[in-house]
Every structure is written in structure tokens, then in C-alpha cells.
Write an enzyme that holds these catalytic residues in place. Sequence first.
Site, short mmCIF file in Angstrom:
data_model
loop_
_atom_site.label_atom_id
_atom_site.label_comp_id
_atom_site.label_asym_id
_atom_site.label_seq_id
_atom_site.Cartn_x
_atom_site.Cartn_y
_atom_site.Cartn_z
N HIS A 1 43.67 23.16 26.74
CA HIS A 1 42.85 21.84 26.83
C HIS A 1 43.30 20.68 26.77
O HIS A 1 43.81 20.33 25.95
CB HIS A 1 41.46 21.84 25.80
CG HIS A 1 40.83 20.28 25.35
ND1 HIS A 1 41.11 19.46 24.92
CD2 HIS A 1 39.96 20.40 26.05
CE1 HIS A 1 40.65 18.36 25.35
NE2 HIS A 1 39.93 18.84 25.90
N LYS B 1 30.42 19.32 33.53
CA LYS B 1 29.76 18.91 32.29
C LYS B 1 28.50 19.65 32.44
O LYS B 1 27.51 18.78 33.54
CB LYS B 1 29.86 17.58 31.94
CG LYS B 1 30.94 17.25 31.62
CD LYS B 1 32.35 17.96 30.92
CE LYS B 1 33.59 17.87 29.91
NZ LYS B 1 33.85 18.19 29.43
#
Length: 382
Positions: free
Chosen positions: A308, A177
Amino acid sequence: MTRTADAIRQIHLSSITLPLPTAISDAKVFTGRQRPMTEVAMLFAEITTEQGHEGVGFSYSKRAGGPAQYAHAKEVAEVALGMDPNDIGKIWTTLQWAGASVGRSGVATQALAAIDVALHDLKARRAGLPLAKLLGAHRDAVRTYDTSGGFLHADLEEILERADRTLAAGIGGIKIKVGLPDTTEDLRRVAAVREHIGAGVPLMVDANQQWDRATARRIGRELEQFSLTWIEEPLDAEDAEGHAALTAALGTPIATGEMLASVAEHERLIAARACDILQPDAPRIGGITQFQRLAVLADRAGLDLAPHFAMEIHLHLAAAYPRETWVEHFDWLDPLFEESLETRDGRMLIPDRPGLGITLTEQARAWTTDSITLTLPAGSRP
């Protein structure tokens, strides 16, 4: 009622709250837009037919929306009782019209996803085939990358240690991230991970929609040096024009789509040429029926696919996509299922179990917060 070969006799819906062992933070937490995630709300549908065939499916929501999905499913699921479980498209449309006054995206269709997935699972189980094989697999294993070890609440040392374990477990890529208010820290973390894993290991970054257009363009150019497989969600999920401009400007592929909640929203992305890699989420767009519609459009547009989350579902759908794909490895849902998915040589293997190949654990049952069983009345049976 028209007589059919089989009919849906029972739909059992359950709302399950899955606690996460560690509070999860991505960029949305560091920018003050969300709180750390401590649980995942799951909606499960278990379907039984008159002939005794069974299927299980699920949808989910993070932070909020789980009770709403469950409530909507309870309201509309009854219309599927007595229908032929083979008529999955017809059932989806019937369910959608039953709740049409609240729209055709978001909770309104995410609640249907659990039922739709369960019907596909049932059909594949009845055929004695893994779902990927029933759909028409193009491959027996799909490239996989890990996300659950790269969140921003983890310090760099923990991320590097997790990357080592991930690669040793046969998972092929690492995603971390980014999107911190301090972009220099983002670059420092990316540089350290790239140096640690080496140039040959696929590395992805995910900004979780936290950059504006100027920042995404600037940081995107600085990230070029790391040979990333993709930059994910650099902009607001609905900014198709911004994503299109970024896709044209950068050499690194752009990936997005996970936060969109309908096929129609994805169509806008595709029409705008807003990404190189589409990342639809079957539970979020209404299930496998809708995912298959979208996959046709994505393939026609020449897009790569990297669905996802929800690898238990998406492994099968990715295997059935004509182009080489990726599937996202998350260990969060492991406590819910008796079975585990196997990874080897950078790929996730299609299990040989029929259907999705999943069975709920007793622990999952213990985490149930509410449930209801809808049954076809005896006089209504075909």
C-alpha cells in the site's frame, strides 16, 4: 563500546507537512467518519556514519499522527548512535525496546520505520546497488496500478479522463473508490469505468472498510460481472473472520491489510485465510525489517502481494517478493523528491540509482515544520 567497521554518527529527523492540491475524499468521508484529507504528515530520517555513508528513509501519517511519530522518534533515536549501521535488525530491536512501554504497533513502530528504511537505503547506496538488487530482486519491473485518480470527490467524467492519462503514461491498472452510502452509485461508477477502459485493463475497487458483512457479500456478487482484479478492504480491517468468509464466498479476489500496524496483526489475517492478496504498508508496520518478516509468511501462505502507498519504498520490496506483485502508483509524494519513477507497458521500473534512489527537494525542506539533529558525542566514538 565494541569497535566496529563503521558507526552511526548522526541522525537528522524532520517533520514535513506535504499539502495536497485537492482535498481528498474516500468512503470514510461520505459515511461521516473522517474529514477530507488536505495534507500528509511525513517523518524523514537522514543518517550519516563515521565513514561518511548516508541514507534517507521516511514514514508518514494521513490526517493525524505525524507529530506523534516525530516526537517518538526524537525520544528513542539516540540509542542507535554509535551502533554498526550494518546491524539493521539489532538496531530495530534496540529502538523498539527503547520505546516498549507504548507498545509494538502504531506510532510506536511507525516512528522507527523512517530510521529502518534509511539504514536499508544506506546499505544499498554503499553497495552501489538499487535496494531491490541488494535484497535480491525477482524482476526488474513490477505491475503497477493508479489510485490517485479514482477518489470519490472526483466526478465520473474526471475519473474517466484521468484513467486515459494514466494508461497513456504506461501505468497498467486503474483503481477507483467505492463504499458510498448509495451502493447503486458505486455500481454505476464501476460500470462506466469498466466500459470506458475496456475488458482487458485491470480494474480494482476499494471500499475503505465501509461495508458490513451482508453488504459486502451482496455488492461483491454484483461486482462479479466486471471481472475485477480485486475488491479492497470491503470490511473493517480487523475483521479477519468476515474477510475469510467473503474470500471463500466470492470469485473476485479480496485484498486487505493496509491499515494493520504490525506483523502480528497480519499474521492473524494469514492464519484465517482472510484474503487472496495481502497489502502491507512498510512504514505502518515498522519498516523494511518488519516487511521482510511478513513477506516470508505471506509467501509461505501462497498469497499475492500488493503493498500500500509509498511506491518509492514498495517498488523495491515488491520486486524482491518471489511471486508476481503489484505496486500502487500515487503522485502525491512527487513534490518531495528530485527523481521520478518510470512506468512503461503497465509496469514500474526499478531505477538504476543506488538505494531507494531518492533525494529530497528544496520544496520538501521548505515544508519542514520541525527538525532535530542527534550526534554521537566525540568521546563515545568507536
